[in-house]
Design a protein around this motif. Structure first.
Motif, mmCIF file in Angstrom:
data_model
loop_
_atom_site.group_PDB
_atom_site.id
_atom_site.type_symbol
_atom_site.label_atom_id
_atom_site.label_comp_id
_atom_site.label_asym_id
_atom_site.label_seq_id
_atom_site.Cartn_x
_atom_site.Cartn_y
_atom_site.Cartn_z
ATOM 1 N N PRO A 105 36.849 35.248 34.198
ATOM 2 C CA PRO A 105 35.481 35.596 34.631
ATOM 3 C C PRO A 105 34.436 34.569 34.232
ATOM 4 O O PRO A 105 33.501 34.307 34.991
ATOM 5 N N GLU A 106 34.568 33.972 33.050
ATOM 6 C CA GLU A 106 33.580 32.987 32.611
ATOM 7 C C GLU A 106 33.595 31.761 33.528
ATOM 8 O O GLU A 106 32.547 31.221 33.885
ATOM 9 N N ALA A 107 34.793 31.323 33.902
ATOM 10 C CA ALA A 107 34.911 30.186 34.811
ATOM 11 C C ALA A 107 34.430 30.551 36.209
ATOM 12 O O ALA A 107 33.812 29.734 36.908
ATOM 13 N N GLU A 108 34.680 31.782 36.611
ATOM 14 C CA GLU A 108 34.226 32.257 37.919
ATOM 15 C C GLU A 108 32.701 32.214 37.991
ATOM 16 O O GLU A 108 32.121 31.678 38.945
ATOM 17 N N LYS A 109 32.037 32.755 36.966
ATOM 18 C CA LYS A 109 30.569 32.761 36.967
ATOM 19 C C LYS A 109 30.012 31.336 36.927
ATOM 20 O O LYS A 109 28.985 31.051 37.556
ATOM 21 N N ALA A 110 30.697 30.436 36.224
ATOM 22 C CA ALA A 110 30.217 29.052 36.160
ATOM 23 C C ALA A 110 30.177 28.417 37.546
ATOM 24 O O ALA A 110 29.289 27.613 37.848
ATOM 25 N N HIS B 166 25.717 27.562 42.718
ATOM 26 C CA HIS B 166 25.267 27.803 44.087
ATOM 27 C C HIS B 166 23.760 27.570 44.183
ATOM 28 O O HIS B 166 22.993 27.972 43.311
ATOM 29 N N GLN B 167 23.348 26.958 45.259
ATOM 30 C CA GLN B 167 21.944 26.615 45.462
ATOM 31 C C GLN B 167 21.307 27.432 46.594
ATOM 32 O O GLN B 167 20.397 26.965 47.266
#
Length: 211
Positions: free
Chosen positions: A42-47, A52-53
């Motif tokens: 999850p931490e890598a997913e949120k990173a 996203h811009q």
């Protein structure tokens, strides 16, 4: 073989392998998916999402979302109430519906995690560029369909699998947060499971109406 995360079938087959992951495909609903042990944390997913811009004031992003907004809005009664599920770090689709006279709630597990909004009913629910991220899409879409009355709409935008050959060359599978890949058959199976009808009014768009 891993169980299908959409329909829970055990009849799945190895579909593709690239440098990072394996992909399987369900023989029943034709969902392609990454096995659970190869998903990122999850931490890598949120990173990834933090990069996203997407901004509400970006005309290009609004044109992109219009592929779902326009056909769904044309089917809604004035003042319909909606939920944007998986709104992301820059909620925009919800603003477009609010500008058109609809009241909106938003939910996102990382950026708007108030689950109380999932306990209310809505006339329509949107999930834009969300389905490909879901670990258990069958369970999630059942939950969303339960929020709708008869005649309510579920609008989904996600790129669809067309063929095994195209899948092997597809940029969409390069995103490590993309773990489920729908085809039209997948949406037709899902509509049948949920007691809904489905139509495909635009590229990457599926509209499901509850019966």
């Amino acid at each position: 073989m891993p169980t299908c995360p959409l329909c829970d079938a055990t009849r799945t087959r190895h579909f593709h392998r690239d440098a990072r992951r394996d992909y399987y495909r369900c023989e029943r609903c034709q969902l392609a998916f990454v096995p659970p042990e190869q998903r990122i944390a999850p931490e890598a997913e949120k990173a990834v999402y933090d990069q996203h811009q997407n901004r509400p004031d970006d005309p290009g992003y609004r044109r992109f979302l219009a592929r779902l907004f326009e056909p769904l809005h044309s089917r809604l009664a004035p003042g319909a109430c909606g939920l944007d599920f998986g709104a992301g770090p820059g909620p925009t689709l919800s603003l477009m519906f609010e500008e058109a006279g609809h009241s909106m709630a938003i939910y996102d597990p990382f950026y708007a995690p108030d689950r109380a909004v999932l306990d209310r009913g809505y006339d329509f629910v949107t999930a834009t560029e969300v389905a490909e991220h879901l670990f258990r899409p069958g369970r999630e879409f059942e939950r969303l369909a339960a929020l709708l009355p008869a005649g309510g709409w579920l609008g989904v935008m996600t790129k669809r699998v067309t063929s095994e050959e195209a899948f092997a060359r597809w940029h969409y599978i390069l995103d490590p947060t993309h773990v489920c890949f729908f085809s039209e058959i997948s949406f037709e199976w899902l509509a049948g499971r949920l007691g809904m009808c489905v139509e495909f009014p635009a590229a990457d768009v599926a509209l499901l109406q509850k019966q």
